[in-house]
Every structure is written in C-alpha cells, then in structure tokens.
Design an enzyme around this catalytic site. Structure first.
Site, mmCIF file in Angstrom:
data_model
loop_
_atom_site.group_PDB
_atom_site.id
_atom_site.type_symbol
_atom_site.label_atom_id
_atom_site.label_comp_id
_atom_site.label_asym_id
_atom_site.label_seq_id
_atom_site.Cartn_x
_atom_site.Cartn_y
_atom_site.Cartn_z
ATOM 1 N N ARG A 105 -43.554 -98.338 78.952
ATOM 2 C CA ARG A 105 -44.993 -98.227 78.755
ATOM 3 C C ARG A 105 -45.692 -98.488 80.075
ATOM 4 O O ARG A 105 -45.538 -99.556 80.655
ATOM 5 C CB ARG A 105 -45.419 -99.265 77.706
ATOM 6 C CG ARG A 105 -46.834 -99.057 77.231
ATOM 7 C CD ARG A 105 -47.120 -99.840 75.976
ATOM 8 N NE ARG A 105 -46.957 -101.266 76.134
ATOM 9 C CZ ARG A 105 -47.686 -102.168 75.490
ATOM 10 N NH1 ARG A 105 -48.594 -101.778 74.639
ATOM 11 N NH2 ARG A 105 -47.478 -103.447 75.671
ATOM 12 N N THR A 109 -52.057 -97.301 81.677
ATOM 13 C CA THR A 109 -52.540 -96.280 80.723
ATOM 14 C C THR A 109 -52.042 -96.560 79.305
ATOM 15 O O THR A 109 -52.544 -95.967 78.352
ATOM 16 C CB THR A 109 -52.014 -94.895 81.136
ATOM 17 O OG1 THR A 109 -50.576 -94.927 81.040
ATOM 18 C CG2 THR A 109 -52.416 -94.540 82.552
ATOM 19 N N ASP A 201 -44.017 -110.255 74.028
ATOM 20 C CA ASP A 201 -43.239 -109.085 74.449
ATOM 21 C C ASP A 201 -41.821 -109.227 73.896
ATOM 22 O O ASP A 201 -41.060 -110.099 74.316
ATOM 23 C CB ASP A 201 -43.215 -109.002 75.978
ATOM 24 C CG ASP A 201 -42.564 -107.715 76.447
ATOM 25 O OD1 ASP A 201 -43.239 -106.920 77.119
ATOM 26 O OD2 ASP A 201 -41.369 -107.499 76.130
ATOM 27 N N ASP A 204 -38.945 -108.996 76.500
ATOM 28 C CA ASP A 204 -38.845 -110.216 77.315
ATOM 29 C C ASP A 204 -38.251 -111.364 76.513
ATOM 30 O O ASP A 204 -37.416 -112.118 77.005
ATOM 31 C CB ASP A 204 -40.230 -110.636 77.824
ATOM 32 C CG ASP A 204 -40.692 -109.790 79.002
ATOM 33 O OD1 ASP A 204 -39.847 -109.074 79.582
ATOM 34 O OD2 ASP A 204 -41.888 -109.843 79.337
HETATM 35 N N1 URA Z 1 -44.574 -104.463 72.713
HETATM 36 C C1 URA Z 1 -44.229 -105.762 72.567
HETATM 37 O O1 URA Z 1 -43.121 -106.158 72.915
HETATM 38 N N2 URA Z 1 -45.115 -106.609 72.043
HETATM 39 C C2 URA Z 1 -46.335 -106.239 71.625
HETATM 40 O O2 URA Z 1 -47.095 -107.065 71.121
HETATM 41 C C3 URA Z 1 -46.691 -104.879 71.779
HETATM 42 C C4 URA Z 1 -45.787 -104.006 72.322
#
Ligand code: URA
Length: 210
Positions: A105, A109, A201, A204
C-alpha cells in the site's frame, strides 16, 4: 455462499480477537492467535463445500463415506499479512493449492502497487479463497480480486480477520459476487487508512517489524 458479508461472531473468535487487539500482546502470541482464529474462520468459509460419496473400507465393513468433491481449492495469500491467515487455513485444508499476490500500500495514496503474482493453474475450476487479515480501504482486496478474475477465477471468497465498513462497501461495489467472511466489522478508518479501533498494522504485529 449467498450472503455478501458473514461475520463469525463465535465466542472463541471474539475472545481471541480481543487478545490480538491489545497492544501489549507479543508478536509470538499474536501470530499464534491469528493461526487459531484463521482455522475457525476457515471452518465457516468452507461450510458449504460440495461433497461426493466414496466407497471406503473401515476395519469393520465397507461404507459410502462423504468426501470433498471437485478440484482442490486454491488459497491465495495477499502478501505479506495474508501469510498469517494462510498458515492456519492451509493446515486445515492441506491439499489446497496456494498462490500469492504481492501488493503493497502506497502510504501516501493508499493505492495498491503490485510486485508479485503467482497462482495455481486452472483457477476457473477451483473455489478460490483470497486471504488478508485486514479489509481496510478495500483497495488491495479489490485489486487482488481483479487480478484473480483476470487469471480466470470465477468462484472467489474473501477471508479476513477485521473489516472496516468502507472496505466492505468498496468490495460490494467492485465485486458483489465475492462473499466476505470476517471476525468483526469495526467502526471506521482513520485518516491514515487504519481500522479503528482495529489492532494496528497486522503485518508489523505478526512479523515484529515497525
Ligand atoms: N492494514 C493493517 O494492517 N491495519 C489496518 O488497520 C489497516 C490496514
């Protein structure tokens, strides 16, 4: 599957999800919980698989036994966080074929950028289950499903852990034929595209990166 959205609100799923949301949960425990939940979600997403009858012999006598019908299904992990869901589902359906769609991602953007695509053959004859823990804006999910359809897939389901209403709506608009199975639909997205309250995330948290 007839419903566009299935929320698996089983007590075990919800309890494990709450543990995953806590920021104090370690990487190792987060990954283990994701593996456990993925199997409970897989149970739901495969609930209506076609069956056939096979003549088998038990130690006692012969019988007509139900077995899965048709071509082996295809599990498609949307990298990299998809791998956290993939492992548990693959354990449950070990004969499934596995593919990978690499999308990251763009943080500015929020649009998906493709960097890898490798999927099983004869996608048109398989049930395809695309997995990604977080359905946030829906941009990556829509792009991944576009690619899978271009590769021939016609029978696709999307399995995630957490969804935002925005992502569900985006998927419904772009791919109304693709049912979504998730453990929860949260409140909204924040300005950075994170699910609120969410769990942060997912990549992560499962891989210990930041
Ligand atoms: N991707 C993620 O890992 N967490 C989010 O909250 C949104 C997209």
């Amino acid at each position: 599957m007839s419903e566009h959205l299935t929320v698996v609100s089983h007590p075990l799923v919800l309890h494990k999800l709450s543990l995953m949301r806590e920021k104090s949960t370690s990487t190792a425990v987060f990954r283990q919980l994701l593996r456990e939940i993925s199997q409970l979600l897989a149970y739901e997403v495969t609930r209506d698989l076609d069956m056939t009858i096979k003549r088998i012999e038990t130690p006692i006598q012969e019988m007509d036994a139900p077995v899965l019908a048709g071509k082996k299904l295809a599990l498609i992990s949307i990298l990299r966080a998809g791998n956290g869901l993939l492992d548990g589902v693959h354990d449950l359906i070990p004969s499934a074929r596995v593919g990978f769609v690499g999308l990251y991602r763009d943080e500015k953007t929020l649009q998906p950028v493709q960097y890898y695509f490798k999927v099983p053959t004869e996608l048109d004859q398989r049930l395809v289950i695309a997995v990604d823990p977080m359905l946030a804006t829906g941009n990556s999910a829509v792009a991944a499903i576009d690619l899978l359809k271009r590769a021939g897939a016609t029978n696709i389901r999307f399995l995630c852990l957490l969804a935002a209403p925005e992502g569900v709506a985006r998927m419904k608009e772009a791919h109304p034929d693709v049912p979504i199975v998730t453990a929860a639909v949260d409140e909204k997205l924040n300005e950075l595209g994170y699910i609120v309250p969410g769990l942060g995330d997912a990549g992560d948290r499962m891989f210990g990166t930041k």
